[in-house]
Design an enzyme around this catalytic site. Structure first.
Site, PDB file in Angstrom:
ATOM      1  N   SER A 128       2.509   8.150   6.105  1.00 41.98           N
ATOM      2  CA  SER A 128       3.426   7.763   5.324  1.00 41.98           C
ATOM      3  C   SER A 128       4.791   7.428   6.376  1.00 41.98           C
ATOM      4  O   SER A 128       3.878   8.102   7.676  1.00 41.98           O
ATOM      5  CB  SER A 128       2.946   9.445   4.994  1.00 41.98           C
ATOM      6  OG  SER A 128       4.206   9.403   4.572  1.00 41.98           O
ATOM      7  N   LYS A 182      -3.445  12.743   1.462  1.00 43.72           N
ATOM      8  CA  LYS A 182      -1.451  12.140   1.780  1.00 43.72           C
ATOM      9  C   LYS A 182      -1.221  11.419  -0.406  1.00 43.72           C
ATOM     10  O   LYS A 182       0.137  11.680  -0.120  1.00 43.72           O
ATOM     11  CB  LYS A 182      -2.242  10.318   1.829  1.00 43.72           C
ATOM     12  CG  LYS A 182      -1.484   9.213   1.808  1.00 43.72           C
ATOM     13  CD  LYS A 182      -0.060   9.698   2.590  1.00 43.72           C
ATOM     14  CE  LYS A 182       1.340   8.395   1.576  1.00 43.72           C
ATOM     15  NZ  LYS A 182       1.550   7.203   1.048  1.00 43.72           N
ATOM     16  N   HIS A 185       0.834  14.966  -0.274  1.00 45.34           N
ATOM     17  CA  HIS A 185       2.058  14.289   0.446  1.00 45.34           C
ATOM     18  C   HIS A 185       3.206  13.702  -0.284  1.00 45.34           C
ATOM     19  O   HIS A 185       4.196  14.104  -1.307  1.00 45.34           O
ATOM     20  CB  HIS A 185       1.461  13.255   1.383  1.00 45.34           C
ATOM     21  CG  HIS A 185       3.165  12.866   2.192  1.00 45.34           C
ATOM     22  ND1 HIS A 185       3.433  11.723   1.542  1.00 45.34           N
ATOM     23  CD2 HIS A 185       3.598  13.412   3.086  1.00 45.34           C
ATOM     24  CE1 HIS A 185       5.025  11.888   2.625  1.00 45.34           C
ATOM     25  NE2 HIS A 185       4.980  12.662   3.073  1.00 45.34           N
ATOM     26  N   ASN A 186       2.574  13.040  -1.445  1.00 48.19           N
ATOM     27  CA  ASN A 186       3.187  12.529  -2.111  1.00 48.19           C
ATOM     28  C   ASN A 186       3.999  13.379  -3.443  1.00 48.19           C
ATOM     29  O   ASN A 186       4.859  13.144  -3.770  1.00 48.19           O
ATOM     30  CB  ASN A 186       2.514  11.209  -2.532  1.00 48.19           C
ATOM     31  CG  ASN A 186       2.324   9.741  -1.544  1.00 48.19           C
ATOM     32  OD1 ASN A 186       2.932   9.857  -0.141  1.00 48.19           O
ATOM     33  ND2 ASN A 186       2.433   8.601  -1.658  1.00 48.19           N
ATOM     34  N   GLU A 189       6.422  14.967  -2.648  1.00 43.87           N
ATOM     35  CA  GLU A 189       7.713  14.506  -1.762  1.00 43.87           C
ATOM     36  C   GLU A 189       8.047  14.465  -3.114  1.00 43.87           C
ATOM     37  O   GLU A 189       9.342  14.358  -3.415  1.00 43.87           O
ATOM     38  CB  GLU A 189       7.208  12.950  -1.231  1.00 43.87           C
ATOM     39  CG  GLU A 189       7.495  11.997  -1.844  1.00 43.87           C
ATOM     40  CD  GLU A 189       7.536  10.290  -0.974  1.00 43.87           C
ATOM     41  OE1 GLU A 189       6.391  10.437   0.119  1.00 43.87           O
ATOM     42  OE2 GLU A 189       7.836   9.560  -1.256  1.00 43.87           O
TER      43      GLU A 189
HETATM   44  P1  NBP Z   1       1.469  -4.489  -1.296  1.00 46.66           P
HETATM   45  O1  NBP Z   1       1.377  -3.203  -1.564  1.00 46.66           O
HETATM   46  O2  NBP Z   1       2.528  -5.240  -1.120  1.00 46.66           O
HETATM   47  O3  NBP Z   1       0.113  -5.599  -0.817  1.00 46.66           O
HETATM   48  C1  NBP Z   1       0.617  -6.827  -0.392  1.00 46.66           C
HETATM   49  C2  NBP Z   1      -0.872  -7.306   0.602  1.00 46.66           C
HETATM   50  O4  NBP Z   1      -1.847  -7.818   0.263  1.00 46.66           O
HETATM   51  C3  NBP Z   1      -0.219  -9.110   1.554  1.00 46.66           C
HETATM   52  O5  NBP Z   1      -1.296  -9.049   2.499  1.00 46.66           O
HETATM   53  C4  NBP Z   1      -1.746  -9.838   0.211  1.00 46.66           C
HETATM   54  O6  NBP Z   1      -1.952 -10.509   0.861  1.00 46.66           O
HETATM   55  C5  NBP Z   1      -2.902  -8.293   0.617  1.00 46.66           C
HETATM   56  N1  NBP Z   1      -3.813  -9.329  -1.138  1.00 46.66           N
HETATM   57  C6  NBP Z   1      -3.462  -8.808  -2.356  1.00 46.66           C
HETATM   58 BR1  NBP Z   1      -1.603  -7.976  -2.938  1.00 46.66          BR
HETATM   59  N2  NBP Z   1      -4.187  -9.201  -2.950  1.00 46.66           N
HETATM   60  C7  NBP Z   1      -5.674  -9.684  -1.947  1.00 46.66           C
HETATM   61  C8  NBP Z   1      -6.987  -9.767  -2.237  1.00 46.66           C
HETATM   62  N3  NBP Z   1      -7.346  -9.398  -3.421  1.00 46.66           N
HETATM   63  N4  NBP Z   1      -7.350  -9.845  -1.000  1.00 46.66           N
HETATM   64  C9  NBP Z   1      -6.806 -10.295   0.188  1.00 46.66           C
HETATM   65  N5  NBP Z   1      -5.377  -9.464   0.025  1.00 46.66           N
HETATM   66  C10 NBP Z   1      -4.823  -9.154  -0.878  1.00 46.66           C
HETATM   67  O7  NBP Z   1       1.606  -4.525   0.444  1.00 46.66           O
HETATM   68  P2  NBP Z   1       2.848  -2.968   1.185  1.00 46.66           P
HETATM   69  O8  NBP Z   1       3.566  -2.548   0.865  1.00 46.66           O
HETATM   70  O9  NBP Z   1       2.765  -3.622   2.311  1.00 46.66           O
HETATM   71  O10 NBP Z   1       1.246  -1.746   1.251  1.00 46.66           O
HETATM   72  C11 NBP Z   1       0.274  -2.140   1.953  1.00 46.66           C
HETATM   73  C12 NBP Z   1      -0.736  -0.752   1.670  1.00 46.66           C
HETATM   74  O11 NBP Z   1      -0.057   0.239   2.319  1.00 46.66           O
HETATM   75  C13 NBP Z   1      -0.825  -0.757   0.140  1.00 46.66           C
HETATM   76  O12 NBP Z   1      -1.450   0.114  -0.188  1.00 46.66           O
HETATM   77  C14 NBP Z   1       0.330   0.302   0.048  1.00 46.66           C
HETATM   78  O13 NBP Z   1       0.106   1.352  -1.138  1.00 46.66           O
HETATM   79  C15 NBP Z   1       0.731   1.853   1.389  1.00 46.66           C
HETATM   80  N6  NBP Z   1       1.313   1.926   2.071  1.00 46.66           N
HETATM   81  C16 NBP Z   1       2.888   1.381   1.260  1.00 46.66           C
HETATM   82  C17 NBP Z   1       4.200   2.056   1.723  1.00 46.66           C
HETATM   83  C18 NBP Z   1       5.703   1.845   2.183  1.00 46.66           C
HETATM   84  O14 NBP Z   1       5.422   2.366   2.214  1.00 46.66           O
HETATM   85  N7  NBP Z   1       5.301   0.740   1.353  1.00 46.66           N
HETATM   86  C19 NBP Z   1       3.718   2.819   3.059  1.00 46.66           C
HETATM   87  C20 NBP Z   1       2.341   3.802   2.884  1.00 46.66           C
HETATM   88  C21 NBP Z   1       1.524   3.748   2.221  1.00 46.66           C
HETATM   89  P3  NBP Z   1      -0.882 -11.896   0.759  1.00 46.66           P
HETATM   90  O15 NBP Z   1      -0.169 -12.083   1.445  1.00 46.66           O
HETATM   91  O16 NBP Z   1      -2.119 -13.907   0.882  1.00 46.66           O
HETATM   92  O17 NBP Z   1      -0.491 -12.069  -0.994  1.00 46.66           O
END
Ligand code: NBP
Length: 474
Positions: A128, A182, A185-186, A189
């Site tokens: 988080s 987690k 937590h959400n 939130e």
């Molecule tokens: P995203 O949730 O937007 O995911 C994008 C990533 O997933 C890219 O690296 C993309 O690769 C990859 N991907 C996908 Br889509 N399909 C794929 C597949 N079939 N095989 C391999 N790679 C694949 O990214 P994020 O916002 O950085 O979040 C990452 C994780 O962290 C998520 O589970 C999210 O819920 C969690 N999270 C996010 C936050 C936040 O604040 N954003 C906070 C806490 C946790 P590509 O570049 O080749 O398309």
């Protein structure tokens, strides 16, 4: 050089966690499905530490010291399964596959069990703090085996936020425990954000205050017992002025709150576990109501008090502050109850005090308040509910008159406060000598012969409602 850890999935979260690891002196192998992200990361941030850019999963695995640690930061759901299927055949017994995405804990349990059969440690790890937290220090909630934590924990503790020198990272428990907490937590939130939004609405409509004035109120509240990240950013959002129109930012944003699903999961699981998380449920439903343009449009003309400005007397702002604090205590108490219930159901042995400790920094719900929760659970005897822990019981006693005035005023002015009012109802329900549940038992017995228990005798009873209405033991 062999890399100490690999990160696959380099969108915002993965890239920032990889940079955080590199900045702490860990050699990080990095990989992404589309190689352009990997190249961009190393080009833009290569100077921050040592990165090993890998084009394929095979290259990433070959770059790692053993036992291998691979952190998966891809979209939750099917993409996570696809990535696990790619990496698992390349790994050996003792290696660790860490899912830092927002996975559902039941998926994590399934994946952990499947990989355990192959000797691979699957670590469902809650992270988080959003983008900034990932880079500068998130709150980290790893589940999985104790053995995997021994090999992984020190590195995660390195990159986690610190409060009083204590890292915001601790081993939560086996299999899905990390993703479960987690999720809750959400959910908390969601509840906290809803309560803050209600406080804003009450002050804006009840006192006729402007967003700029309200920014000052929230900034002031942030110096007291409510001090928290969410209150702090509320002041920032309220102070923002839209460049295009010159109007307060909050007035040009469409009033439909969106959601990605972790709040909904929290409520779904709470229903399964039988835990009354009414504050979280109301927050999820309030977002849902806001999104129903059709219903809102149809109902707009229904009668009720017109929105008033500046008609409320007394120290309403202080009443609202106290009501917010009391409602927040209820929301957190309910969330911690859910964690205890989940822990019991799945035999995780989650330590609620340790959890409060790692939520003090890094995460979205970080707050001074969490130190009080940590203290409550550190007591020799664990409170049955946080509401009765001495600090919180005192706070509620101090707030409850204000809380009632605020809910009553909201009802009179026609301001919807589902969070405040449901929290107060929960408080009053728990402290009630008798609940009308006795009548419900009577109704159930009447139409369905569902039986009831008595206050004065052991056993199960049924009244012959359609007969002579005598009571029989059933
Ligand atoms: P995203 O949730 O937007 O995911 C994008 C990533 O997933 C890219 O690296 C993309 O690769 C990859 N991907 C996908 Br889509 N399909 C794929 C597949 N079939 N095989 C391999 N790679 C694949 O990214 P994020 O916002 O950085 O979040 C990452 C994780 O962290 C998520 O589970 C999210 O819920 C969690 N999270 C996010 C936050 C936040 O604040 N954003 C906070 C806490 C946790 P590509 O570049 O080749 O398309």
């Amino acid at each position: 050089t062999q890399a100490r850890i690999g990160v696959t999935g380099l969108a915002v979260m993965g890239a920032n966690l990889a940079r955080n690891l590199a900045r702490h002196g860990h050699v990080v192998a990095v990989h992404n499905r589309s190689h352009s992200r990997t190249k961009a990361l190393v080009e833009e941030h290569g100077h921050e530490g040592v990165f090993v850019a890998c084009e394929t999963p095979e290259e990433l695995v070959a770059a790692l010291e053993r036992p291998r640690r691979v952190l998966v930061m891809v979209k939750a759901g099917a993409p996570t399964d696809a990535v696990i299927d790619q990496f698992a055949p390349l790994l050996e017994p003792g290696d660790m596959l860490v899912d830092g995405g927002n996975a559902h804990f039941l998926d994590t349990r399934r994946r952990e069990a499947a990989l355990r059969e192959r000797g691979i440690h699957f670590v469902g790890c809650g992270v988080s703090g959003g983008e900034e937290g990932a880079l500068l220090g998130p709150s980290i909630m790893p589940g999985g085996s104790a053995e995997s934590y021994a090999a992984l924990g020190p590195m995660l503790e390195d990159i986690a936020a610190k409060v009083d020198g204590v890292p915001c990272c601790a081993h939560i428990g086996p299999d899905g425990a990390g993703h479960f907490v987690k999720m809750v937590h959400n959910g908390i939130e969601y509840a906290d954000m809803q309560l803050i939004a209600e406080a804003y609405d009450l002050l804006r409509q009840g006192l006729g205050m402007s967003p700029a004035d309200l920014a000052d109120v929230f900034a002031e509240w942030n110096r007291g017992e409510l001090s928290s990240y969410l209150i702090e950013i509320t002041a920032e959002v309220l102070r923002q002025v839209d460049a295009a129109t010159g109007r307060p930012f909050v007035d040009v944003v469409a009033d439909r709150a969106e959601q990605k699903g972790t709040g909904r999961w929290t409520v779904q699981i709470a229903l399964d576990l039988g835990v009354p998380v009414s504050g979280i449920a109301e927050a999820v439903f309030a977002r849902s109501v806001s999104g129903h343009a059709d219903l809102r449009e149809a109902a707009r003309g229904l009668p009720g008090p017109a929105a008033t400005g500046g008609t409320v007397g007394g120290d309403f702002a202080e009443d609202v502050r106290r009501a917010l604090y009391a409602s927040k205590i209820v929301a957190y108490a309910q969330g911690f109850d859910q964690i205890r219930a989940g822990s019991a159901e799945y035999a995780w042995n989650v330590d609620p005090g340790a959890l409060a400790t790692i939520w003090r920094g890094g995460c979205i719900i970080r707050a001074v308040f969490l130190d009080r929760i940590r203290e409550a659970y550190a007591a020799a005897e664990q409170p049955a509910t946080l509401l009765v822990a001495p600090y919180f019981a005192d706070a509620l006693a101090l707030a409850q008159r204000s809380w009632r005035r605020v809910v009553a005023t909201a009802a009179e002015l026609g301001i919807p406060v589902p969070g405040f009012s449901s929290a107060l109802a929960y408080y009053d329900a728990l402290r009630a000598e008798r609940l009308p549940a006795a009548l419900i038992q009577g109704q159930r017995d009447f139409f369905g012969a569902h039986t009831y228990r008595r206050v004065d005798r052991r056993g199960v009873f049924h009244t012959l409602w359609s007969g002579d209405r005598t009571e029989v033991e059933g």
